[in-house]
Design a protein around this motif. Sequence first.
Motif, short mmCIF file in Angstrom:
data_model
loop_
_atom_site.label_atom_id
_atom_site.label_comp_id
_atom_site.label_asym_id
_atom_site.label_seq_id
_atom_site.Cartn_x
_atom_site.Cartn_y
_atom_site.Cartn_z
N SER A 11 0.83 -1.20 0.00
CA SER A 11 0.00 0.00 0.00
C SER A 11 0.86 1.25 0.00
N ALA A 12 2.04 1.16 0.61
CA ALA A 12 2.94 2.30 0.67
C ALA A 12 3.46 2.68 -0.71
N GLN A 13 3.40 1.74 -1.63
CA GLN A 13 3.86 2.03 -2.99
C GLN A 13 2.78 2.71 -3.83
N GLY A 14 1.76 3.19 -3.18
CA GLY A 14 0.76 3.98 -3.87
C GLY A 14 -0.49 3.21 -4.24
N LYS A 15 -0.42 1.88 -4.11
CA LYS A 15 -1.60 1.08 -4.42
C LYS A 15 -2.31 0.72 -3.13
N ARG A 16 -3.59 0.76 -3.21
CA ARG A 16 -4.33 0.28 -2.06
C ARG A 16 -4.51 -1.22 -2.24
N VAL A 17 -4.02 -1.97 -1.28
CA VAL A 17 -4.10 -3.41 -1.39
C VAL A 17 -4.89 -3.94 -0.19
N ALA A 18 -5.90 -4.69 -0.48
CA ALA A 18 -6.70 -5.26 0.59
C ALA A 18 -5.97 -6.45 1.20
N ALA A 19 -6.04 -6.54 2.52
CA ALA A 19 -5.36 -7.63 3.21
C ALA A 19 -5.81 -8.98 2.67
N VAL A 20 -7.09 -9.04 2.29
CA VAL A 20 -7.62 -10.33 1.83
C VAL A 20 -6.93 -10.76 0.53
N SER A 21 -6.55 -9.80 -0.31
CA SER A 21 -5.84 -10.17 -1.54
C SER A 21 -4.46 -10.71 -1.22
N VAL A 22 -3.85 -10.12 -0.19
CA VAL A 22 -2.53 -10.60 0.21
C VAL A 22 -2.63 -12.03 0.73
N TYR A 23 -3.62 -12.28 1.56
CA TYR A 23 -3.81 -13.64 2.09
C TYR A 23 -4.04 -14.63 0.96
N ARG A 24 -4.83 -14.19 -0.02
CA ARG A 24 -5.13 -15.06 -1.15
C ARG A 24 -3.86 -15.37 -1.93
N ALA A 25 -3.06 -14.33 -2.16
CA ALA A 25 -1.80 -14.51 -2.89
C ALA A 25 -0.87 -15.44 -2.12
N LEU A 26 -0.81 -15.25 -0.81
CA LEU A 26 0.07 -16.08 0.01
C LEU A 26 -0.38 -17.53 0.00
N ASP A 27 -1.68 -17.73 0.02
CA ASP A 27 -2.23 -19.08 -0.07
C ASP A 27 -1.76 -19.76 -1.34
N PHE A 28 -1.89 -18.99 -2.42
CA PHE A 28 -1.52 -19.50 -3.73
C PHE A 28 -0.03 -19.86 -3.76
N LEU A 29 0.79 -18.93 -3.29
CA LEU A 29 2.24 -19.16 -3.29
C LEU A 29 2.59 -20.34 -2.38
N GLY A 30 1.89 -20.42 -1.26
CA GLY A 30 2.15 -21.51 -0.33
C GLY A 30 1.83 -22.86 -0.94
N GLU A 31 0.72 -22.91 -1.67
CA GLU A 31 0.32 -24.16 -2.32
C GLU A 31 1.37 -24.62 -3.31
N HIS A 32 2.07 -23.66 -3.89
CA HIS A 32 3.08 -24.01 -4.88
C HIS A 32 4.48 -24.06 -4.29
N GLY A 33 4.55 -24.00 -2.98
CA GLY A 33 5.84 -24.15 -2.31
C GLY A 33 6.77 -22.96 -2.49
N LEU A 34 6.20 -21.80 -2.82
CA LEU A 34 7.05 -20.63 -3.06
C LEU A 34 7.21 -19.78 -1.80
N VAL A 35 6.28 -19.92 -0.91
CA VAL A 35 6.44 -19.31 0.41
C VAL A 35 6.07 -20.35 1.45
N HIS A 36 6.60 -20.16 2.64
CA HIS A 36 6.24 -21.05 3.74
C HIS A 36 5.70 -20.21 4.88
#
Length: 110
Positions: A11-36
């Motif tokens: 959000s600090a980079q000028g975009k408003r980002v909803a926390a829920v989108s971040v959670y969704r992205a993290l879920d996705f990355l987690g499923e693919h083993g890209l984040v833990h």
Amino acid sequence: MGAYDITERLSAQGKRVAAVSVYRALDFLGEHGLVHRIASRNAFVSCGHDHGKAAKLVFLICRSCGGIDETTAPAVENALDTTLARSGFKPSSRILEVEGQCGACLAQEG
Ligand SMILES: [Zn+2]
Ligand SMILES: [Zn+2]
């Protein structure tokens, strides 16, 4: 990094980002083993390793510098498998986390 920090930073980079989108992205990355997800820290670490999502991992969490290292410990995992099977227990999450001090911090303290 916690999901909240990630949201703040984006959000600090000028975009408003909803926390829920971040959670969704993290879920996705987690499923693919890209984040833990590090449960004890409620935080996420990115992963540059090429292991499958079924990899059995041990996280080494440094209390001094906050660094999180990831490694595998097949012997420990096999022992855990045996223990779980004997107990008839089906784990939904079995990430091992070890807190302490990393080699770099230990070396600095001398
Ligand atoms: Zn990994
Ligand atoms: Zn450290």
